[in-house]
Motif scaffolding. Structure first.
Motif, PDB file in Angstrom:
ATOM      1  N   GLY A  57      40.703  34.313  35.353  1.00 52.08           N
ATOM      2  CA  GLY A  57      40.723  33.396  36.624  1.00 52.08           C
ATOM      3  C   GLY A  57      41.676  33.964  37.534  1.00 52.08           C
ATOM      4  O   GLY A  57      41.425  33.714  38.707  1.00 52.08           O
ATOM      5  N   PHE A  58      42.739  34.463  37.019  1.00 48.26           N
ATOM      6  CA  PHE A  58      43.686  35.240  38.139  1.00 48.26           C
ATOM      7  C   PHE A  58      43.290  36.269  38.966  1.00 48.26           C
ATOM      8  O   PHE A  58      43.377  36.317  40.072  1.00 48.26           O
ATOM      9  CB  PHE A  58      45.078  35.452  37.360  1.00 48.26           C
ATOM     10  CG  PHE A  58      46.356  36.130  38.410  1.00 48.26           C
ATOM     11  CD1 PHE A  58      46.660  35.370  39.384  1.00 48.26           C
ATOM     12  CD2 PHE A  58      46.717  37.312  38.189  1.00 48.26           C
ATOM     13  CE1 PHE A  58      47.630  35.778  40.144  1.00 48.26           C
ATOM     14  CE2 PHE A  58      47.662  37.940  38.991  1.00 48.26           C
ATOM     15  CZ  PHE A  58      48.054  37.126  40.148  1.00 48.26           C
ATOM     16  N   LEU A  59      42.582  37.081  38.288  1.00 52.49           N
ATOM     17  CA  LEU A  59      41.845  38.305  38.699  1.00 52.49           C
ATOM     18  C   LEU A  59      40.817  37.941  39.736  1.00 52.49           C
ATOM     19  O   LEU A  59      40.670  38.482  40.931  1.00 52.49           O
ATOM     20  CB  LEU A  59      41.289  39.138  37.754  1.00 52.49           C
ATOM     21  CG  LEU A  59      42.200  39.830  36.693  1.00 52.49           C
ATOM     22  CD1 LEU A  59      41.268  40.765  35.772  1.00 52.49           C
ATOM     23  CD2 LEU A  59      43.076  40.790  37.633  1.00 52.49           C
ATOM     24  N   LEU A  60      40.029  36.800  39.389  1.00 53.34           N
ATOM     25  CA  LEU A  60      38.978  36.414  40.498  1.00 53.34           C
ATOM     26  C   LEU A  60      39.839  35.592  41.443  1.00 53.34           C
ATOM     27  O   LEU A  60      39.124  35.774  42.688  1.00 53.34           O
ATOM     28  CB  LEU A  60      38.286  35.506  39.866  1.00 53.34           C
ATOM     29  CG  LEU A  60      37.185  35.714  38.653  1.00 53.34           C
ATOM     30  CD1 LEU A  60      36.511  34.644  37.820  1.00 53.34           C
ATOM     31  CD2 LEU A  60      36.321  36.909  39.078  1.00 53.34           C
ATOM     32  N   GLN A  61      40.935  34.988  41.245  1.00 54.76           N
ATOM     33  CA  GLN A  61      41.698  34.309  42.425  1.00 54.76           C
ATOM     34  C   GLN A  61      42.191  35.433  43.507  1.00 54.76           C
ATOM     35  O   GLN A  61      42.206  35.328  44.431  1.00 54.76           O
ATOM     36  CB  GLN A  61      42.855  33.534  41.765  1.00 54.76           C
ATOM     37  CG  GLN A  61      43.692  33.058  42.923  1.00 54.76           C
ATOM     38  CD  GLN A  61      45.001  32.271  42.200  1.00 54.76           C
ATOM     39  OE1 GLN A  61      45.067  32.106  41.043  1.00 54.76           O
ATOM     40  NE2 GLN A  61      45.834  31.877  43.008  1.00 54.76           N
ATOM     41  N   ILE A  62      42.724  36.534  42.960  1.00 56.43           N
ATOM     42  CA  ILE A  62      43.118  37.582  43.941  1.00 56.43           C
ATOM     43  C   ILE A  62      42.084  38.215  44.866  1.00 56.43           C
ATOM     44  O   ILE A  62      42.086  38.172  45.644  1.00 56.43           O
ATOM     45  CB  ILE A  62      43.672  38.828  42.967  1.00 56.43           C
ATOM     46  CG1 ILE A  62      44.970  38.303  42.077  1.00 56.43           C
ATOM     47  CG2 ILE A  62      43.907  39.967  43.692  1.00 56.43           C
ATOM     48  CD1 ILE A  62      45.683  39.417  41.176  1.00 56.43           C
ATOM     49  N   VAL A  63      40.850  38.408  44.245  1.00 53.15           N
ATOM     50  CA  VAL A  63      39.451  38.861  44.860  1.00 53.15           C
ATOM     51  C   VAL A  63      39.271  37.713  46.009  1.00 53.15           C
ATOM     52  O   VAL A  63      39.033  38.162  47.185  1.00 53.15           O
ATOM     53  CB  VAL A  63      38.541  38.922  43.955  1.00 53.15           C
ATOM     54  CG1 VAL A  63      37.391  39.437  44.845  1.00 53.15           C
ATOM     55  CG2 VAL A  63      38.744  40.060  42.919  1.00 53.15           C
ATOM     56  N   ALA A  64      39.471  36.370  45.540  1.00 52.98           N
ATOM     57  CA  ALA A  64      39.169  35.360  46.558  1.00 52.98           C
ATOM     58  C   ALA A  64      40.102  35.279  47.673  1.00 52.98           C
ATOM     59  O   ALA A  64      39.761  35.202  48.975  1.00 52.98           O
ATOM     60  CB  ALA A  64      38.986  34.122  46.046  1.00 52.98           C
ATOM     61  N   LEU A  65      41.353  35.609  47.350  1.00 55.27           N
ATOM     62  CA  LEU A  65      42.464  35.358  48.325  1.00 55.27           C
ATOM     63  C   LEU A  65      42.395  36.713  49.032  1.00 55.27           C
ATOM     64  O   LEU A  65      43.009  36.467  50.377  1.00 55.27           O
ATOM     65  CB  LEU A  65      43.758  35.369  47.602  1.00 55.27           C
ATOM     66  CG  LEU A  65      44.090  34.002  46.894  1.00 55.27           C
ATOM     67  CD1 LEU A  65      45.422  34.273  46.150  1.00 55.27           C
ATOM     68  CD2 LEU A  65      44.401  32.862  47.972  1.00 55.27           C
ATOM     69  N   ARG A  66      41.878  37.423  49.170  1.00 55.23           N
ATOM     70  CA  ARG A  66      41.635  38.886  49.901  1.00 55.23           C
ATOM     71  C   ARG A  66      40.432  38.594  50.926  1.00 55.23           C
ATOM     72  O   ARG A  66      40.253  39.268  51.737  1.00 55.23           O
ATOM     73  CB  ARG A  66      41.540  39.971  49.025  1.00 55.23           C
ATOM     74  CG  ARG A  66      42.473  40.304  48.037  1.00 55.23           C
ATOM     75  CD  ARG A  66      43.936  40.415  48.419  1.00 55.23           C
ATOM     76  NE  ARG A  66      44.099  41.312  49.506  1.00 55.23           N
ATOM     77  CZ  ARG A  66      45.140  41.600  50.086  1.00 55.23           C
ATOM     78  NH1 ARG A  66      46.158  40.623  49.867  1.00 55.23           N
ATOM     79  NH2 ARG A  66      45.453  42.655  51.129  1.00 55.23           N
TER      80      ARG A  66
END
Length: 284
Positions: A57-66
């Protein structure tokens, strides 16, 4: 947006597993933050699976925040409570009231509004002062956790929840402040250390909050600080905006999604065994 919603699914499912592990772990001292509790929880396989889902989920969150404004990703993280509620109802046979099912629909509607109204991520890099502020805030979360240990049970849960939300909010902002992962540049970026300290402190406070005090109160505090603070930073200091003429829709969607999440705050942890089966609580 798919990554943001995917992170909500991962975090929401992980919450069910981690709450089971935190409840099964032997209680330690009566302080607000028990570092040994985290170690005991790590011995539970459910907690480990939950951590794996948190990592994804954190990896997906990073992609989303970019690619998305912080206010959209923050609302998606709050929407993970709707995921937890649905997962609990299907797999654990937890009975949701009509109000709670309506809250799930409200969260989905709010996220749909945000998806339609959100513009691209802000184009401001963030100042050095903001980076140091994030690190200072992360360290402040640790202090807040220590203070919580001296409070009575009822306010302790709220303080732990607020502190955990602040820590996760630091993570959201820090991701945007890390503009490169190349060595050695990333090691000189203060935001990296803010992310590590803030995330670790938030996990510690949240794990303690799951086992002590009112889960609903702690989760409500978590949702409020995790969404509102980082969203303000994104708009004011990082240049997050909406699509032309749709600011009203973004604000409405954000408020609706967070309000729906607050209505589902009791799913910050699994209910008691009797409540899972839909049985009334025994009279005291």
């Amino acid at each position: 947006m798919i990554c943001a919603l995917g992170s909500a699914v991962c975090f929401g499912t992980a919450s069910v597993l981690q709450a089971m592990a935190a409840r099964a772990a032997e209680p330690g001292s009566g302080s607000g933050v028990d570092a040994a509790l985290l170690l005991r929880a790590l011995r539970q396989w459910r907690y480990l699976v939950g951590l794996a889902l948190d990592g994804l989920g954190f990896l997906l969150q990073i992609v989303a925040l970019r690619s998305l404004p912080i206010y959209v990703v923050g609302a998606a993280l709050a929407a993970s409570l709707a995921v937890t509620a649905v997962v609990s109802s299907r797999l654990l046979h937890v009975r949701l009231s009509r109000t709670e099912w309506a809250a799930v629909v409200v969260v989905c509607a709010g996220m749909a509004m945000l998806g339609l109204a959100a513009g691209p991520e802000g184009d401001r890099a963030g100042s050095t002062a903001l980076r140091w502020c994030t690190l200072g805030t992360a360290l402040g979360v640790l202090v807040l956790g220590a203070v919580a240990g001296r409070l009575p049970d009822r306010p302790r849960a709220l303080v732990l929840g607020l502190g955990a939300g602040i820590g996760f909010g630091v993570v959201e902002v820090s991701v945007r402040l890390i503009d490169t992962l190349a060595l050695p540049e990333v090691l000189t970026n203060v935001a990296l250390y803010a992310l590590l300290v803030g995330g670790g402190a938030a996990f510690l406070l949240l794990t303690s909050a799951l086992q002590r005090g009112s889960v609903t109160t702690a989760t409500a505090g978590l949702v409020i600080t995790e969404t509102i603070g980082p969203s303000v930073v994104g708009v004011v200091w990082l240049g997050d905006r909406t699509r032309e003429g749709l600011a009203w829709l973004a604000i409405t969607g954000f408020v609706v999604a967070v309000a729906g999440a607050l209505a589902l705050a009791r799913f910050g942890e699994l209910p008691a065994q009797g409540e899972q089966a839909g049985e009334p609580e025994p009279t005291k």
